[in-house]
Scaffold this motif. Structure first.
Motif, PDB file in Angstrom:
ATOM      1  N   LEU A 181       0.862  -1.087   0.016  1.00  6.63           N
ATOM      2  CA  LEU A 181      -0.130  -0.011  -0.261  1.00  6.63           C
ATOM      3  C   LEU A 181       0.735   1.320   0.083  1.00  6.63           C
ATOM      4  CD1 LEU A 181      -2.801  -1.062   2.396  1.00  6.63           C
ATOM      5  CD2 LEU A 181      -2.918  -0.953   0.079  1.00  6.63           C
ATOM      6  N   VAL A 182       2.068   1.203   0.401  1.00  7.02           N
ATOM      7  CA  VAL A 182       2.837   2.229   0.420  1.00  7.02           C
ATOM      8  C   VAL A 182       3.424   2.543  -0.885  1.00  7.02           C
ATOM      9  CG1 VAL A 182       5.217   3.309   1.366  1.00  7.02           C
ATOM     10  CG2 VAL A 182       3.797   1.927   2.769  1.00  7.02           C
ATOM     11  N   LYS A 183       3.981   1.559  -1.753  1.00  7.66           N
ATOM     12  CA  LYS A 183       4.519   1.822  -3.067  1.00  7.66           C
ATOM     13  C   LYS A 183       3.169   1.603  -4.083  1.00  7.66           C
ATOM     14  CE  LYS A 183       9.066   0.353  -1.868  1.00  7.66           C
ATOM     15  NZ  LYS A 183      10.064  -0.625  -2.202  1.00  7.66           N
ATOM     16  N   ASN A 184       1.975   1.053  -3.932  1.00  9.80           N
ATOM     17  CA  ASN A 184       0.931   0.928  -4.657  1.00  9.80           C
ATOM     18  C   ASN A 184       1.159  -0.010  -5.692  1.00  9.80           C
ATOM     19  OD1 ASN A 184      -0.562   2.718  -3.225  1.00  9.80           O
ATOM     20  ND2 ASN A 184      -0.775   4.308  -4.891  1.00  9.80           N
ATOM     21  N   LYS A 185       1.676  -1.214  -5.024  1.00 10.16           N
ATOM     22  CA  LYS A 185       2.109  -2.375  -6.191  1.00 10.16           C
ATOM     23  C   LYS A 185       1.501  -3.717  -5.454  1.00 10.16           C
ATOM     24  CE  LYS A 185       5.237   0.008  -8.303  1.00 10.16           C
ATOM     25  NZ  LYS A 185       5.087   0.167  -9.873  1.00 10.16           N
ATOM     26  N   ILE A 186       1.150  -4.539  -6.591  1.00 12.35           N
ATOM     27  CA  ILE A 186       0.493  -5.808  -6.208  1.00 12.35           C
ATOM     28  C   ILE A 186       1.621  -6.706  -6.917  1.00 12.35           C
ATOM     29  CG2 ILE A 186      -1.122  -7.534  -6.498  1.00 12.35           C
ATOM     30  CD1 ILE A 186      -3.124  -5.487  -6.450  1.00 12.35           C
ATOM     31  N   HIS A 187       2.112  -7.622  -6.214  1.00 10.53           N
ATOM     32  CA  HIS A 187       3.024  -8.941  -6.597  1.00 10.53           C
ATOM     33  C   HIS A 187       2.150 -10.102  -6.957  1.00 10.53           C
ATOM     34  CE1 HIS A 187       6.177  -5.759  -5.928  1.00 10.53           C
ATOM     35  NE2 HIS A 187       5.609  -5.795  -4.725  1.00 10.53           N
ATOM     36  N   PHE A 188       2.162 -10.526  -7.893  1.00 14.12           N
ATOM     37  CA  PHE A 188       1.482 -11.924  -8.311  1.00 14.12           C
ATOM     38  C   PHE A 188       2.626 -13.007  -8.546  1.00 14.12           C
ATOM     39  CE2 PHE A 188      -1.405  -8.440  -9.841  1.00 14.12           C
ATOM     40  CZ  PHE A 188      -2.490  -8.978  -8.901  1.00 14.12           C
ATOM     41  N   LYS A 189       2.036 -14.282  -8.309  1.00 13.22           N
ATOM     42  CA  LYS A 189       3.094 -15.396  -9.061  1.00 13.22           C
ATOM     43  C   LYS A 189       1.757 -16.210  -9.640  1.00 13.22           C
ATOM     44  CE  LYS A 189       5.849 -19.230  -7.440  1.00 13.22           C
ATOM     45  NZ  LYS A 189       6.353 -19.865  -6.361  1.00 13.22           N
ATOM     46  N   HIS A 190       2.243 -16.639 -10.918  1.00 13.64           N
ATOM     47  CA  HIS A 190       1.496 -17.482 -11.556  1.00 13.64           C
ATOM     48  C   HIS A 190       1.665 -18.959 -11.278  1.00 13.64           C
ATOM     49  CE1 HIS A 190       0.208 -19.792 -15.372  1.00 13.64           C
ATOM     50  NE2 HIS A 190      -0.699 -18.701 -15.316  1.00 13.64           N
ATOM     51  N   ILE A 191       0.636 -19.612 -11.420  1.00 11.59           N
ATOM     52  CA  ILE A 191       0.711 -21.116 -11.353  1.00 11.59           C
ATOM     53  C   ILE A 191       1.776 -21.654 -11.814  1.00 11.59           C
ATOM     54  CG2 ILE A 191      -0.247 -23.525 -11.481  1.00 11.59           C
ATOM     55  CD1 ILE A 191      -3.007 -21.750 -11.423  1.00 11.59           C
ATOM     56  N   LYS A 192       2.214 -21.324 -12.975  1.00 13.13           N
ATOM     57  CA  LYS A 192       3.475 -22.015 -13.775  1.00 13.13           C
ATOM     58  C   LYS A 192       4.768 -21.232 -12.838  1.00 13.13           C
ATOM     59  CE  LYS A 192       0.808 -23.695 -17.256  1.00 13.13           C
ATOM     60  NZ  LYS A 192       0.481 -23.572 -18.991  1.00 13.13           N
ATOM     61  N   ASN A 193       4.725 -20.520 -12.065  1.00 13.21           N
ATOM     62  CA  ASN A 193       5.809 -20.075 -11.206  1.00 13.21           C
ATOM     63  C   ASN A 193       6.498 -18.778 -11.955  1.00 13.21           C
ATOM     64  OD1 ASN A 193       5.868 -21.577  -9.150  1.00 13.21           O
ATOM     65  ND2 ASN A 193       6.949 -23.162 -10.173  1.00 13.21           N
ATOM     66  N   PHE A 194       5.988 -18.029 -12.761  1.00 13.64           N
ATOM     67  CA  PHE A 194       6.565 -16.832 -13.184  1.00 13.64           C
ATOM     68  C   PHE A 194       5.723 -15.679 -12.457  1.00 13.64           C
ATOM     69  CE2 PHE A 194       2.933 -16.494 -16.224  1.00 13.64           C
ATOM     70  CZ  PHE A 194       2.655 -15.048 -15.921  1.00 13.64           C
ATOM     71  N   THR A 195       6.684 -14.553 -11.921  1.00 14.90           N
ATOM     72  CA  THR A 195       5.989 -13.620 -11.090  1.00 14.90           C
ATOM     73  C   THR A 195       5.815 -12.099 -11.928  1.00 14.90           C
ATOM     74  OG1 THR A 195       8.253 -12.932 -10.422  1.00 14.90           O
ATOM     75  CG2 THR A 195       7.145 -14.304  -9.131  1.00 14.90           C
ATOM     76  N   THR A 196       5.078 -11.551 -11.469  1.00 15.57           N
ATOM     77  CA  THR A 196       4.695 -10.235 -12.243  1.00 15.57           C
ATOM     78  C   THR A 196       4.330  -9.220 -11.142  1.00 15.57           C
ATOM     79  OG1 THR A 196       3.610  -9.159 -14.045  1.00 15.57           O
ATOM     80  CG2 THR A 196       2.388 -10.730 -12.779  1.00 15.57           C
ATOM     81  N   THR A 197       4.377  -7.836 -11.619  1.00 12.94           N
ATOM     82  CA  THR A 197       4.229  -6.751 -10.498  1.00 12.94           C
ATOM     83  C   THR A 197       3.441  -5.831 -11.260  1.00 12.94           C
ATOM     84  OG1 THR A 197       6.145  -6.953  -9.307  1.00 12.94           O
ATOM     85  CG2 THR A 197       5.024  -4.994  -8.950  1.00 12.94           C
ATOM     86  N   SER A 198       2.220  -5.392 -10.480  1.00 13.30           N
ATOM     87  CA  SER A 198       1.438  -4.311 -11.366  1.00 13.30           C
ATOM     88  C   SER A 198       1.252  -3.067 -10.466  1.00 13.30           C
ATOM     89  CB  SER A 198      -0.032  -4.898 -11.382  1.00 13.30           C
ATOM     90  OG  SER A 198      -0.804  -3.782 -12.118  1.00 13.30           O
ATOM     91  N   SER A 199       1.101  -2.061 -10.824  1.00 10.67           N
ATOM     92  CA  SER A 199       0.890  -0.842 -10.015  1.00 10.67           C
ATOM     93  C   SER A 199      -0.686  -1.013  -9.911  1.00 10.67           C
ATOM     94  CB  SER A 199       1.312   0.462 -10.869  1.00 10.67           C
ATOM     95  OG  SER A 199       0.758   0.602 -11.833  1.00 10.67           O
ATOM     96  N   PHE A 200      -0.984   0.034  -8.793  1.00  8.09           N
ATOM     97  CA  PHE A 200      -2.656   0.328  -8.617  1.00  8.09           C
ATOM     98  C   PHE A 200      -2.777   1.602  -8.165  1.00  8.09           C
ATOM     99  CE2 PHE A 200      -1.226  -1.621  -4.731  1.00  8.09           C
ATOM    100  CZ  PHE A 200      -2.098  -0.807  -3.624  1.00  8.09           C
ATOM    101  N   GLN A 201      -4.053   2.080  -8.371  1.00  7.80           N
ATOM    102  CA  GLN A 201      -4.544   3.240  -7.483  1.00  7.80           C
ATOM    103  C   GLN A 201      -5.360   2.958  -6.530  1.00  7.80           C
ATOM    104  OE1 GLN A 201      -5.961   5.186 -11.368  1.00  7.80           O
ATOM    105  NE2 GLN A 201      -5.415   6.848 -10.524  1.00  7.80           N
ATOM    106  N   LEU A 202      -5.458   3.440  -5.305  1.00  6.91           N
ATOM    107  CA  LEU A 202      -6.638   3.131  -4.308  1.00  6.91           C
ATOM    108  C   LEU A 202      -7.622   4.368  -4.447  1.00  6.91           C
ATOM    109  CD1 LEU A 202      -6.888   1.268  -2.072  1.00  6.91           C
ATOM    110  CD2 LEU A 202      -5.757   2.864  -0.372  1.00  6.91           C
ATOM    111  N   MET A 203      -8.706   3.944  -4.625  1.00 10.14           N
ATOM    112  CA  MET A 203      -9.727   5.096  -5.094  1.00 10.14           C
ATOM    113  C   MET A 203     -10.584   5.334  -3.802  1.00 10.14           C
ATOM    114  SD  MET A 203     -10.236   6.801  -7.487  1.00 10.14           S
ATOM    115  CE  MET A 203     -11.073   7.283  -8.947  1.00 10.14           C
TER     116      MET A 203
END
Length: 131
Positions: A20-42
């Motif tokens: 919530l400080v950096k507005n980022k969500i970190h995901f891990k896919h079932i097949k073990n790759f990771t990704t990070t997405s920014s977000f806005q808190l509305m």
């Protein structure tokens, strides 16, 4: 809002952290790759996340872990000129009201580097989503 990112996409991803400080969500896919997405808190209540549909980015998708399916606004369907894919379906809302709806197909639907090809999604009307 452009749409809702629901469990049909999120079930393939595991949330690692929501920062919530950096507005980022970190995901891990079932097949073990990771990704990070920014977000806005509305309004301190809704996480809005960018989604790429047919190579165009839209920044106002509601991140909804309780949403059964992802959907897009009618306005976005028209903007992208997405065509109906088949028959009409009946949707029952939380108040028991039945409405007719349909699916459209996007050639791609992406959350950062996680993409679904030929993704069928339902257009929906949005109102009172801010509260």
């Amino acid at each position: 809002y452009d749409g809702i990112l629901g469990i049909d996409i999120l079930k393939k991803l595991k949330i690692i952290t929501i920062d919530l400080v950096k507005n980022k969500i970190h995901f891990k896919h079932i097949k073990n790759f990771t990704t990070t997405s920014s977000f806005q808190l509305m309004h301190g209540k809704k996480i809005l996340i960018p989604i790429r549909i047919n190579n165009k980015t839209f920044k106002h998708f509601i991140f909804d872990t309780g949403g059964g399916t992802s959907d897009i606004s009618y306005n976005l369907q028209r903007l992208l000129q997405l065509k109906k894919t088949g028959n009409t379906v009946n949707i029952v809302d939380v108040n028991g009201v039945v409405e007719k709806s349909y699916f459209v197909e996007a050639s791609s639907f992406c959350l950062k580097n996680y993409c679904k090809k030929n993704f069928q999604i339902m257009p929906a009307k949005y109102h009172n989503l801010v509260t």
